[in-house]
Design a protein around this motif. Structure first.
Motif, mmCIF file in Angstrom:
data_model
loop_
_atom_site.group_PDB
_atom_site.id
_atom_site.type_symbol
_atom_site.label_atom_id
_atom_site.label_comp_id
_atom_site.label_asym_id
_atom_site.label_seq_id
_atom_site.Cartn_x
_atom_site.Cartn_y
_atom_site.Cartn_z
ATOM 1 N N ASP A 145 0.848 -1.323 0.206
ATOM 2 C CA ASP A 145 0.027 -0.014 0.076
ATOM 3 C C ASP A 145 0.913 1.141 0.063
ATOM 4 O OD1 ASP A 145 -2.441 -1.580 -0.023
ATOM 5 O OD2 ASP A 145 -2.019 -1.584 2.156
ATOM 6 N N THR A 146 2.027 1.220 0.604
ATOM 7 C CA THR A 146 2.857 2.390 0.780
ATOM 8 C C THR A 146 4.193 2.109 0.074
ATOM 9 O OG1 THR A 146 4.012 1.439 2.796
ATOM 10 C CG2 THR A 146 1.787 2.974 2.983
ATOM 11 N N ASN A 147 4.400 0.996 -0.554
ATOM 12 C CA ASN A 147 5.686 0.722 -1.103
ATOM 13 C C ASN A 147 7.000 1.131 -0.202
ATOM 14 O OD1 ASN A 147 4.894 -0.405 -3.517
ATOM 15 N ND2 ASN A 147 4.455 1.753 -4.298
ATOM 16 N N THR A 148 6.775 0.599 0.948
ATOM 17 C CA THR A 148 7.935 0.518 1.978
ATOM 18 C C THR A 148 8.438 -0.509 2.782
ATOM 19 O OG1 THR A 148 6.327 1.433 3.855
ATOM 20 C CG2 THR A 148 7.267 3.247 2.703
ATOM 21 N N VAL A 149 9.425 -0.573 3.050
ATOM 22 C CA VAL A 149 10.151 -1.764 3.778
ATOM 23 C C VAL A 149 9.490 -1.577 5.222
ATOM 24 C CG1 VAL A 149 11.857 -3.195 4.752
ATOM 25 C CG2 VAL A 149 11.750 -2.121 2.288
ATOM 26 N N ILE A 150 8.608 -2.510 5.825
ATOM 27 C CA ILE A 150 8.187 -2.467 7.013
ATOM 28 C C ILE A 150 8.774 -3.366 8.046
ATOM 29 C CG2 ILE A 150 6.074 -1.603 6.246
ATOM 30 C CD1 ILE A 150 4.710 -4.326 6.653
ATOM 31 N N ALA A 151 9.538 -4.443 7.365
ATOM 32 C CA ALA A 151 10.292 -5.341 8.597
ATOM 33 C C ALA A 151 11.437 -6.014 7.402
ATOM 34 C CB ALA A 151 9.211 -6.598 8.816
ATOM 35 N N VAL A 152 12.454 -6.349 8.301
ATOM 36 C CA VAL A 152 13.649 -7.196 7.758
ATOM 37 C C VAL A 152 13.721 -8.291 8.402
ATOM 38 C CG1 VAL A 152 16.060 -7.188 7.304
ATOM 39 C CG2 VAL A 152 14.788 -5.203 6.871
ATOM 40 N N VAL A 153 13.723 -9.592 8.035
ATOM 41 C CA VAL A 153 13.541 -10.945 8.807
ATOM 42 C C VAL A 153 14.957 -11.678 8.254
ATOM 43 C CG1 VAL A 153 12.501 -13.044 8.937
ATOM 44 C CG2 VAL A 153 11.172 -11.145 8.143
ATOM 45 N N ARG A 154 15.822 -11.749 9.546
ATOM 46 C CA ARG A 154 17.002 -12.627 9.369
ATOM 47 C C ARG A 154 16.651 -13.910 9.535
ATOM 48 N NH1 ARG A 154 20.643 -8.835 8.835
ATOM 49 N NH2 ARG A 154 20.469 -6.746 9.850
ATOM 50 N N LEU A 155 17.392 -14.834 8.528
ATOM 51 C CA LEU A 155 17.353 -16.004 8.484
ATOM 52 C C LEU A 155 18.223 -16.886 9.214
ATOM 53 C CD1 LEU A 155 16.300 -15.900 4.718
ATOM 54 C CD2 LEU A 155 14.712 -15.878 6.714
ATOM 55 N N GLY A 156 19.498 -16.257 9.795
ATOM 56 C CA GLY A 156 20.390 -17.100 10.676
ATOM 57 C C GLY A 156 21.766 -16.907 9.704
ATOM 58 N N PHE A 157 22.477 -17.859 10.139
ATOM 59 C CA PHE A 157 24.068 -17.690 9.599
ATOM 60 C C PHE A 157 24.124 -18.328 8.132
ATOM 61 C CE2 PHE A 157 28.329 -19.809 8.779
ATOM 62 C CZ PHE A 157 28.956 -18.633 9.164
ATOM 63 N N ALA A 158 24.482 -17.323 7.537
ATOM 64 C CA ALA A 158 24.943 -17.215 5.934
ATOM 65 C C ALA A 158 23.857 -18.394 5.113
ATOM 66 C CB ALA A 158 26.434 -17.802 5.918
ATOM 67 N N PRO A 159 22.668 -18.096 5.194
ATOM 68 C CA PRO A 159 21.897 -18.869 4.253
ATOM 69 C C PRO A 159 21.874 -18.586 2.870
ATOM 70 C CG PRO A 159 20.680 -17.000 5.295
ATOM 71 C CD PRO A 159 22.045 -16.752 5.793
ATOM 72 N N SER A 160 22.324 -17.409 2.417
ATOM 73 C CA SER A 160 22.329 -16.748 0.785
ATOM 74 C C SER A 160 20.835 -17.373 0.430
ATOM 75 C CB SER A 160 23.308 -17.686 0.335
ATOM 76 O OG SER A 160 23.359 -17.124 -0.888
ATOM 77 N N PRO A 161 19.766 -16.683 1.017
ATOM 78 C CA PRO A 161 18.367 -17.109 0.431
ATOM 79 C C PRO A 161 18.236 -16.566 -1.256
ATOM 80 C CG PRO A 161 18.391 -14.997 1.651
ATOM 81 C CD PRO A 161 19.889 -15.473 1.863
ATOM 82 N N ARG A 162 17.266 -17.391 -1.772
ATOM 83 C CA ARG A 162 17.250 -17.230 -2.973
ATOM 84 C C ARG A 162 15.721 -17.310 -3.358
ATOM 85 N NH1 ARG A 162 21.270 -19.740 -7.652
ATOM 86 N NH2 ARG A 162 20.328 -18.755 -9.543
ATOM 87 N N GLY A 163 15.037 -18.441 -3.826
ATOM 88 C CA GLY A 163 13.596 -18.386 -4.200
ATOM 89 C C GLY A 163 12.731 -18.036 -2.820
ATOM 90 N N VAL A 164 11.433 -17.659 -3.224
ATOM 91 C CA VAL A 164 10.671 -17.213 -2.206
ATOM 92 C C VAL A 164 9.328 -17.728 -2.631
ATOM 93 C CG1 VAL A 164 9.564 -15.443 -1.059
ATOM 94 C CG2 VAL A 164 11.789 -15.282 -1.566
ATOM 95 N N GLY A 165 8.571 -18.520 -1.816
ATOM 96 C CA GLY A 165 7.236 -18.890 -2.095
ATOM 97 C C GLY A 165 6.107 -18.427 -1.047
ATOM 98 N N VAL A 166 5.075 -18.166 -1.337
ATOM 99 C CA VAL A 166 4.037 -17.668 -0.301
ATOM 100 C C VAL A 166 2.584 -18.637 -0.422
ATOM 101 C CG1 VAL A 166 2.680 -15.725 0.496
ATOM 102 C CG2 VAL A 166 4.906 -15.339 -0.480
ATOM 103 N N ASN A 167 2.201 -18.937 0.650
ATOM 104 C CA ASN A 167 1.003 -19.620 0.822
ATOM 105 C C ASN A 167 -0.130 -18.702 1.266
ATOM 106 O OD1 ASN A 167 -1.501 -21.092 1.025
ATOM 107 N ND2 ASN A 167 -0.293 -23.158 1.664
ATOM 108 N N PRO A 168 -0.925 -17.846 0.284
ATOM 109 C CA PRO A 168 -1.856 -16.926 1.118
ATOM 110 C C PRO A 168 -2.819 -17.519 2.041
ATOM 111 C CG PRO A 168 -2.231 -17.418 -1.385
ATOM 112 C CD PRO A 168 -1.047 -18.216 -0.985
#
Length: 422
Positions: A145-168
């Motif tokens: 709605d605002t095109n702003t970052v509202i949170a940053v989620v840290r995933l742990g030690f050196a995960p190098s995240p890539r693909g993202v999937g969402v279950n609505p």
């Protein structure tokens, strides 16, 4: 002298106390307490009233779907006079839909129960975009709605995240961690990591079927796909596919078919979600890197990185029916099934090609940031989100005007994009 109780084989001079089960077994007592005390926490069990059941004589959770996948039961009733417990569960009827069932069992026939933490959908929470930042080990959460970052989620030690999937349906977000060889599960209500699930070697792509609550993770270095049961967040199958499956995992929830782009085999593996098996292999262009699916038309779009084009597969026949020239190094694809528009991120051209799915033609080319990669589409707002690898931001495209309407700064080397509509 006390009168012997036929149910629990104990003596009692008075009528049974109906505030507890007549069975003296620990399983029966726990089930009874869970029903009668909303805040009970016996033996460390969380009061979710949803369980995996273990019958006497077995060491594995009860499975009623014929595949060996543990069935999740919801506790409904307990009858203290006859020790009968009533559970409900959901059973697939062989396609993408499901039906509710009831199980009535004597509590004495159970040797164990395991609580399952279920996250209920939050319909009012929507229009969220999740961007994986490979070099930060984080996920940026954008408010659409605002095109702003509202949170940053840290995933742990050196995960190098890539693909993202969402279950609505559950508001859970699944992120493939290439270095960690696992998948982080983010609770979209709290923007915290709920659990971490092991996957194969170098997991890169994620696809979700919200109808079955199954998650499919492409493991590039082990040449297979990990299948996760979203109800229990456990791995239930591993499916061999082609050589080096990359970011490209597309799901058609209407047919329960999963499409995996194999970058070194130059083909796409078609998986039957009911059988967890490859039922077809479709040859496409060179180095296929991304897959998009339109469930309304049953068309599958495959970005061929080395050819600069997109293969269009007919999901009914598993054949390529068209090849569309786009920009240089197509690396990401997003589909809006409502408008039948396909958005292709051209990594080496710094543009997005817009395809009309009705006639398989490019109708617009939109400049974006440096080295665009992942693409996410919100069909409710007709906004498209493109992760730009080297400019560390996300371009927001208005699908009605084919123009960039906002640029959102995120983390370092954004890769994947997942969208929670709303």
């Amino acid at each position: 002298m006390g009168k012997r109780c036929e149910k629990c084989d104990s003596k009692n001079d008075e009528q049974h106390d109906e505030s507890k089960s007549r069975c003296t077994g620990c399983i029966c007592q726990i089930l009874w307490q869970l029903l009668k005390q909303s805040e009970a926490n016996l033996s460390g069990l969380e009061v979710t009233q949803q369980f995996l059941l273990i019958q006497k004589g077995s060491s594995k959770p009860l499975s009623l779907d014929g595949t060996g996948t543990p069935t999740v039961f919801t506790l409904k009733k307990f009858h203290p006079k006859n020790d009968c417990v009533v559970f409900t569960f959901v059973e697939s009827n062989g396609n993408s839909s499901s039906i509710a069932q009831t199980l009535i069992i004597n509590c004495r026939d159970l040797s164990g129960i395991a609580s399952v933490q279920m996250v209920q959908p939050t319909p009012e929470l929507g229009n969220r975009i999740y961007v994986s930042n490979a070099n930060d080990g984080t996920v940026s959460v954008i408010d659409g709605d605002t095109n702003t970052v509202i949170a940053v989620v840290r995933l742990g030690f050196a995960p190098s995240p890539r693909g993202v999937g969402v279950n609505p349906s559950t508001n859970l977000i699944y992120v493939a961690n290439t270095i960690g060889n696992n998948v982080s599960v983010i609770n979209g209500n709290t923007n915290t990591v709920l659990t971490t699930i092991p996957a194969g070697a170098f997991p890169s792509g994620v696809g979700v079927n919200p109808s079955t609550n199954r998650i499919y993770v492409a493991n590039t270095d082990s040449n297979n796909v990990t299948v996760i049961n979203g109800n229990t967040n456990t791995v239930i199958a591993t499916i061999p596919v082609g050589s080096q499956p990359e970011d490209g995992v597309g799901v058609n929830p209407s047919t329960n078919r999963i499409y995996v782009a194999n970058s070194q085999s130059n083909n796409v593996s078609v998986i039957d979600g009911n059988a967890n098996a490859v039922i077809a292999t479709v040859s496409v262009g060179a180095a296929p890197s991304a897959v998009g699916v339109n469930p309304n038309t049953n068309r599958i779009y495959v970005a061929n990185f080395n050819n600069g084009n997109v293969s269009v597969i007919d999901g009914n026949t598993n054949t390529v029916i068209a090849t569309i020239t786009v920009g240089a190094g197509p690396a990401g694809i997003g589909v809006n099934p409502t408008t039948n528009r396909i958005y292709v991120a051209n990594n080496e051209g710094d543009t997005v090609s817009v395809i009309n799915g009705g006639n398989n033609s490019v109708i617009a080319t939109i400049p974006v940031g440096d080295s665009p990669q992942g693409v996410g589409v919100n069909p409710d707002t007709n906004l498209i989100y493109v992760a730009n690898n080297f400019s560390n931001n996300v371009s927001v495209i208005n699908g009605s005007t084919n123009t960039v309407v906002a640029t959102v700064s995120v983390g370092n080397v954004p890769e994947g994009v997942g969208v929670l509509p709303g």
